[in-house]
Design an enzyme around this catalytic site. Sequence first.
Site, PDB file in Angstrom:
ATOM      1  N   MET A  29       0.854  -1.190   0.000  1.00 39.40           N
ATOM      2  CA  MET A  29       0.000   0.000   0.000  1.00 39.40           C
ATOM      3  C   MET A  29       0.898   1.251   0.000  1.00 39.40           C
ATOM      4  O   MET A  29       0.464   2.331   0.401  1.00 39.40           O
ATOM      5  CB  MET A  29      -0.934  -0.005   1.204  1.00 39.40           C
ATOM      6  CG  MET A  29      -1.889  -1.202   1.151  1.00 39.40           C
ATOM      7  SD  MET A  29      -3.431  -0.964   2.051  1.00 39.40           S
ATOM      8  CE  MET A  29      -2.830  -0.760   3.686  1.00 39.40           C
ATOM      9  N   GLY A  30       2.144   1.085  -0.446  1.00 38.61           N
ATOM     10  CA  GLY A  30       3.053   2.221  -0.522  1.00 38.61           C
ATOM     11  C   GLY A  30       3.617   2.593   0.834  1.00 38.61           C
ATOM     12  O   GLY A  30       3.610   1.772   1.752  1.00 38.61           O
ATOM     13  N   ALA A  31       4.117   3.849   0.945  1.00 37.56           N
ATOM     14  CA  ALA A  31       4.832   4.298   2.151  1.00 37.56           C
ATOM     15  C   ALA A  31       5.898   3.252   2.491  1.00 37.56           C
ATOM     16  O   ALA A  31       5.972   2.740   3.617  1.00 37.56           O
ATOM     17  CB  ALA A  31       3.867   4.521   3.314  1.00 37.56           C
ATOM     18  N   HIS A  33       9.012   1.010   3.369  1.00 38.02           N
ATOM     19  CA  HIS A  33      10.093   1.068   4.355  1.00 38.02           C
ATOM     20  C   HIS A  33      10.988  -0.154   4.127  1.00 38.02           C
ATOM     21  O   HIS A  33      10.743  -0.955   3.211  1.00 38.02           O
ATOM     22  CB  HIS A  33       9.528   1.119   5.774  1.00 38.02           C
ATOM     23  CG  HIS A  33       8.507   0.049   6.056  1.00 38.02           C
ATOM     24  ND1 HIS A  33       8.821  -1.279   6.132  1.00 38.02           N
ATOM     25  CD2 HIS A  33       7.167   0.130   6.252  1.00 38.02           C
ATOM     26  CE1 HIS A  33       7.741  -1.972   6.388  1.00 38.02           C
ATOM     27  NE2 HIS A  33       6.709  -1.142   6.450  1.00 38.02           N
ATOM     28  N   GLY A  35      11.213  -2.868   5.563  1.00 37.26           N
ATOM     29  CA  GLY A  35      10.509  -4.158   5.614  1.00 37.26           C
ATOM     30  C   GLY A  35      10.016  -4.551   4.228  1.00 37.26           C
ATOM     31  O   GLY A  35      10.233  -5.678   3.764  1.00 37.26           O
ATOM     32  N   HIS A  36       9.373  -3.587   3.532  1.00 36.63           N
ATOM     33  CA  HIS A  36       8.930  -3.861   2.152  1.00 36.63           C
ATOM     34  C   HIS A  36      10.139  -4.195   1.280  1.00 36.63           C
ATOM     35  O   HIS A  36      10.102  -5.116   0.462  1.00 36.63           O
ATOM     36  CB  HIS A  36       8.260  -2.632   1.533  1.00 36.63           C
ATOM     37  CG  HIS A  36       6.972  -2.229   2.169  1.00 36.63           C
ATOM     38  ND1 HIS A  36       6.819  -1.077   2.877  1.00 36.63           N
ATOM     39  CD2 HIS A  36       5.756  -2.842   2.174  1.00 36.63           C
ATOM     40  CE1 HIS A  36       5.567  -0.974   3.301  1.00 36.63           C
ATOM     41  NE2 HIS A  36       4.907  -2.030   2.886  1.00 36.63           N
ATOM     42  N   SER A 186       4.590   1.178   8.060  1.00 34.54           N
ATOM     43  CA  SER A 186       4.383   2.519   7.506  1.00 34.54           C
ATOM     44  C   SER A 186       3.797   3.430   8.581  1.00 34.54           C
ATOM     45  O   SER A 186       3.991   4.644   8.557  1.00 34.54           O
ATOM     46  CB  SER A 186       3.415   2.455   6.323  1.00 34.54           C
ATOM     47  OG  SER A 186       3.857   1.487   5.415  1.00 34.54           O
TER      48      SER A 186
HETATM   49  O1  PAF Z   1      -0.144  -5.835   3.775  1.00 33.37           O
HETATM   50  C1  PAF Z   1      -0.531  -4.898   3.069  1.00 33.37           C
HETATM   51  O2  PAF Z   1       0.158  -3.892   2.866  1.00 33.37           O
HETATM   52  C2  PAF Z   1      -1.920  -4.997   2.440  1.00 33.37           C
HETATM   53  O3  PAF Z   1      -2.805  -5.626   3.295  1.00 33.37           O
HETATM   54  C3  PAF Z   1      -1.901  -5.658   1.045  1.00 33.37           C
HETATM   55  C4  PAF Z   1      -1.460  -7.105   1.126  1.00 33.37           C
HETATM   56  C5  PAF Z   1      -0.973  -4.887   0.126  1.00 33.37           C
HETATM   57  C6  PAF Z   1      -3.306  -5.632   0.452  1.00 33.37           C
HETATM   58  O4  PAF Z   1      -3.783  -4.332   0.292  1.00 33.37           O
END
Ligand code: PAF
Length: 280
Positions: A29-31, A33, A35-36, A186
Amino acid sequence: MKVFREGAPLQVFLSKKHNNQNLGFVPTMGALHKGHLSLIKQAKKDNKVVVVSIFVNPTQFNNQDDLDKYPRTLNADIEALKGVHCDIVFVPNVNEIYPGEEASNDFNFSGLEKVMEGKYRPGHFNGVATVVKRFFEIVKPTNAYFGEKDYQQLLIIKKMVSDLKIPVNIISCPIFRESSGLAMSSRNERLSDQYRKKAVVIYKSLQKIKADLNNKSLDELYEEIHSKFKKLPFIDLEYFIIADADTLDKAETIDANKRYRAFIAAYVEGVRLIDNIALQ
Ligand code: PAF
């Protein structure tokens, strides 16, 4: 790095250029960090091509204020993605994901959705599963990556994929933590420096539960956490639970043949934080 805003050209590109082979997908969902970025780095190791989606999914928010306040940092996200050599970013608008009504489907998660996040955020997991399913239909990934911080979400996605026989491997990745131990999120950006440091009590408490598991009864562990959090004025504990790591049923006793995890959700400065730890 290519940026797509619509599903159709993305699908053409993926099938022509890559034949939908060995395709890694990281929904976000953006933002973004670290972790992503750790999920994306893992996806880069495992796949020829990596697609990251950025979409703040309205149907998984049961609180309008939380949706409005969700950080949106697209330019910084794109720079961060270039930094980890992401191949493709998919940034759809709402109509692309919800061509008709902006609503979620109803899924059967066999009770996994009833506890913890599901109890406090009604409808949340139907929203998550709806959007993830839609992304899987568009991107058709070989492997999709989810962090263990949202452990309940991970189990729910695995269940949906298995029930609907969606041909994708769900890869779970360990929780990435700030140097203090606070789980990366985030939402941490919304904490003041002072309370960001204090919020580490969540992780410290989970570690203590893990250390005490063999020496104390479950009742004693619950009592310890509840009385500890009651004494901390800056944090509101929403739930603490020790649960079977596969069914998420609350543990009544500890069975050496099963796996358990401890989970906490708490508010600091009005920001909802979650974390969990494997107990064995
Ligand atoms: O974990 C998230 O950021 C959200 O729940 C996801 C998996 C992107 C679905 O919108």
